[in-house]
Design a protein around this motif. Structure first.
Motif, mmCIF file in Angstrom:
data_model
loop_
_atom_site.group_PDB
_atom_site.id
_atom_site.type_symbol
_atom_site.label_atom_id
_atom_site.label_comp_id
_atom_site.label_asym_id
_atom_site.label_seq_id
_atom_site.Cartn_x
_atom_site.Cartn_y
_atom_site.Cartn_z
ATOM 1 N N ILE A 1 -6.165 4.833 -8.576
ATOM 2 C CA ILE A 1 -5.882 5.256 -9.937
ATOM 3 C C ILE A 1 -5.769 3.973 -10.756
ATOM 4 O O ILE A 1 -4.892 3.146 -10.496
ATOM 5 C CB ILE A 1 -4.574 6.081 -10.022
ATOM 6 N N ASP A 2 -6.677 3.809 -11.719
ATOM 7 C CA ASP A 2 -6.709 2.546 -12.461
ATOM 8 C C ASP A 2 -6.443 2.734 -13.953
ATOM 9 O O ASP A 2 -7.035 2.059 -14.789
ATOM 10 C CB ASP A 2 -8.038 1.829 -12.228
ATOM 11 N N VAL B 1 -0.128 15.517 -1.030
ATOM 12 C CA VAL B 1 -0.686 14.302 -1.625
ATOM 13 C C VAL B 1 0.326 13.182 -1.451
ATOM 14 O O VAL B 1 1.513 13.345 -1.756
ATOM 15 C CB VAL B 1 -1.008 14.501 -3.116
ATOM 16 N N GLY B 2 -0.173 12.034 -0.961
ATOM 17 C CA GLY B 2 0.640 10.826 -0.866
ATOM 18 C C GLY B 2 0.344 9.936 -2.056
ATOM 19 O O GLY B 2 -0.818 9.744 -2.423
ATOM 20 N N TYR B 3 1.390 9.408 -2.649
ATOM 21 C CA TYR B 3 1.265 8.565 -3.838
ATOM 22 C C TYR B 3 1.779 7.166 -3.536
ATOM 23 O O TYR B 3 2.951 6.997 -3.179
ATOM 24 C CB TYR B 3 2.082 9.129 -4.996
ATOM 25 N N ALA B 4 0.928 6.170 -3.670
ATOM 26 C CA ALA B 4 1.343 4.775 -3.635
ATOM 27 C C ALA B 4 1.575 4.364 -5.093
ATOM 28 O O ALA B 4 0.734 4.637 -5.951
ATOM 29 C CB ALA B 4 0.267 3.908 -2.991
ATOM 30 N N VAL C 1 1.215 5.584 -10.711
ATOM 31 C CA VAL C 1 0.483 5.790 -9.465
ATOM 32 C C VAL C 1 -0.619 4.746 -9.329
ATOM 33 O O VAL C 1 -1.397 4.518 -10.262
ATOM 34 C CB VAL C 1 -0.116 7.210 -9.417
ATOM 35 N N ARG C 2 -0.682 4.124 -8.173
ATOM 36 C CA ARG C 2 -1.706 3.128 -7.862
ATOM 37 C C ARG C 2 -2.845 3.743 -7.047
ATOM 38 O O ARG C 2 -4.007 3.416 -7.218
ATOM 39 C CB ARG C 2 -1.064 2.010 -7.055
ATOM 40 N N TRP C 3 -2.485 4.642 -6.108
ATOM 41 C CA TRP C 3 -3.462 5.191 -5.173
ATOM 42 C C TRP C 3 -2.976 6.564 -4.744
ATOM 43 O O TRP C 3 -1.778 6.773 -4.593
ATOM 44 C CB TRP C 3 -3.571 4.281 -3.951
ATOM 45 N N VAL C 4 -3.900 7.495 -4.524
ATOM 46 C CA VAL C 4 -3.552 8.819 -4.011
ATOM 47 C C VAL C 4 -4.337 9.090 -2.735
ATOM 48 O O VAL C 4 -5.460 8.609 -2.569
ATOM 49 C CB VAL C 4 -3.834 9.952 -5.034
ATOM 50 N N SER C 5 -3.728 9.854 -1.841
ATOM 51 C CA SER C 5 -4.426 10.288 -0.634
ATOM 52 C C SER C 5 -4.116 11.767 -0.427
ATOM 53 O O SER C 5 -2.979 12.199 -0.562
ATOM 54 C CB SER C 5 -4.009 9.468 0.588
ATOM 55 N N VAL C 6 -5.171 12.536 -0.142
ATOM 56 C CA VAL C 6 -5.034 13.974 0.069
ATOM 57 C C VAL C 6 -5.030 14.211 1.579
ATOM 58 O O VAL C 6 -6.039 13.984 2.252
ATOM 59 C CB VAL C 6 -6.181 14.750 -0.609
ATOM 60 N N TYR D 1 -1.497 0.564 0.725
ATOM 61 C CA TYR D 1 -0.200 0.448 0.076
ATOM 62 C C TYR D 1 0.792 1.453 0.649
ATOM 63 O O TYR D 1 0.408 2.535 1.081
ATOM 64 C CB TYR D 1 -0.328 0.693 -1.432
ATOM 65 N N GLU D 2 2.063 1.104 0.588
ATOM 66 C CA GLU D 2 3.116 2.005 1.035
ATOM 67 C C GLU D 2 3.114 3.274 0.185
ATOM 68 O O GLU D 2 3.057 3.219 -1.039
ATOM 69 C CB GLU D 2 4.465 1.305 0.903
ATOM 70 N N VAL D 3 3.155 4.414 0.852
ATOM 71 C CA VAL D 3 3.254 5.697 0.159
ATOM 72 C C VAL D 3 4.738 5.948 -0.109
ATOM 73 O O VAL D 3 5.529 6.070 0.818
ATOM 74 C CB VAL D 3 2.638 6.837 0.995
ATOM 75 N N GLU D 4 5.078 6.003 -1.382
ATOM 76 C CA GLU D 4 6.476 6.141 -1.765
ATOM 77 C C GLU D 4 6.866 7.568 -2.122
ATOM 78 O O GLU D 4 8.054 7.890 -2.208
ATOM 79 C CB GLU D 4 6.783 5.220 -2.942
ATOM 80 N N ARG D 5 5.865 8.411 -2.336
ATOM 81 C CA ARG D 5 6.165 9.791 -2.723
ATOM 82 C C ARG D 5 5.111 10.715 -2.134
ATOM 83 O O ARG D 5 3.926 10.381 -2.116
ATOM 84 C CB ARG D 5 6.171 9.888 -4.253
ATOM 85 N N VAL D 6 5.559 11.885 -1.665
ATOM 86 C CA VAL D 6 4.655 12.906 -1.136
ATOM 87 C C VAL D 6 4.995 14.218 -1.838
ATOM 88 O O VAL D 6 6.162 14.586 -1.935
ATOM 89 C CB VAL D 6 4.802 13.064 0.389
ATOM 90 N N GLU D 7 3.971 14.878 -2.331
ATOM 91 C CA GLU D 7 4.140 16.189 -2.960
ATOM 92 C C GLU D 7 3.291 17.198 -2.199
ATOM 93 O O GLU D 7 2.097 16.973 -1.966
ATOM 94 C CB GLU D 7 3.701 16.167 -4.428
#
Length: 130
Positions: free
Chosen positions: A118-119, A85-88, A95-100, A15-21
């Motif tokens: 994230i479900d 962290v990338g947040y889809a 949040v649908r999915w996170v990537s570290v 999925y597209e990552v729309e936010r990065v923290e």
């Protein structure tokens, strides 16, 4: 490559990552960390190199008893990273999915060591747990 751009190109869970923290130590403001991950259960924890404060990231506290985390390392041998962290996101903003993702502070190589789905919802609290 800059870590934010790398996370966006990684496409967490496809999925597209729309936010990065970016990860910043809550105790001292440091940005250099060691990282422990367990991709099987969705777990990530970091330790600040400056003050040694430890922080369990995202919703990993829910998996702490089940995790068998290994310390992350770069192929160059580096073990200290800049972390983000990338947040889809879903259409409703949850949040649908996170990537570290990490950028090695020795050679600058970027990588993603763990990501998970994230479900549940609501998920706004996850943005402050990078």
């Amino acid at each position: 490559m800059e870590l934010d751009a790398y996370l966006r190109s990684y496409r967490a869970g496809g999925y597209e990552v729309e936010r990065v923290e970016r990860s910043v130590c809550g105790a001292c403001g440091g940005t250099a960390f060691r990282l422990w991950v367990d991709d099987e259960v969705g777990y990530a924890a970091r330790r600040c190199e400056a003050c040694e404060d430890e922080f369990v990231m995202l919703d990993s506290a829910d998996q702490e008893d089940e995790q068998d985390g290994d310390e992350a390392g770069c192929p160059c041998g580096g073990e200290t990273f800049e972390i983000a962290v990338g947040y889809a996101l879903r259409a409703d903003g949850d949040v649908r999915w996170v990537s570290v993702g990490m950028r090695c502070l020795t050679d600058g190589t970027c990588g993603v060591y763990t990501d998970w789905k994230i479900d549940y919802g609501p998920t706004a609290h996850l943005f402050s747990l990078a």
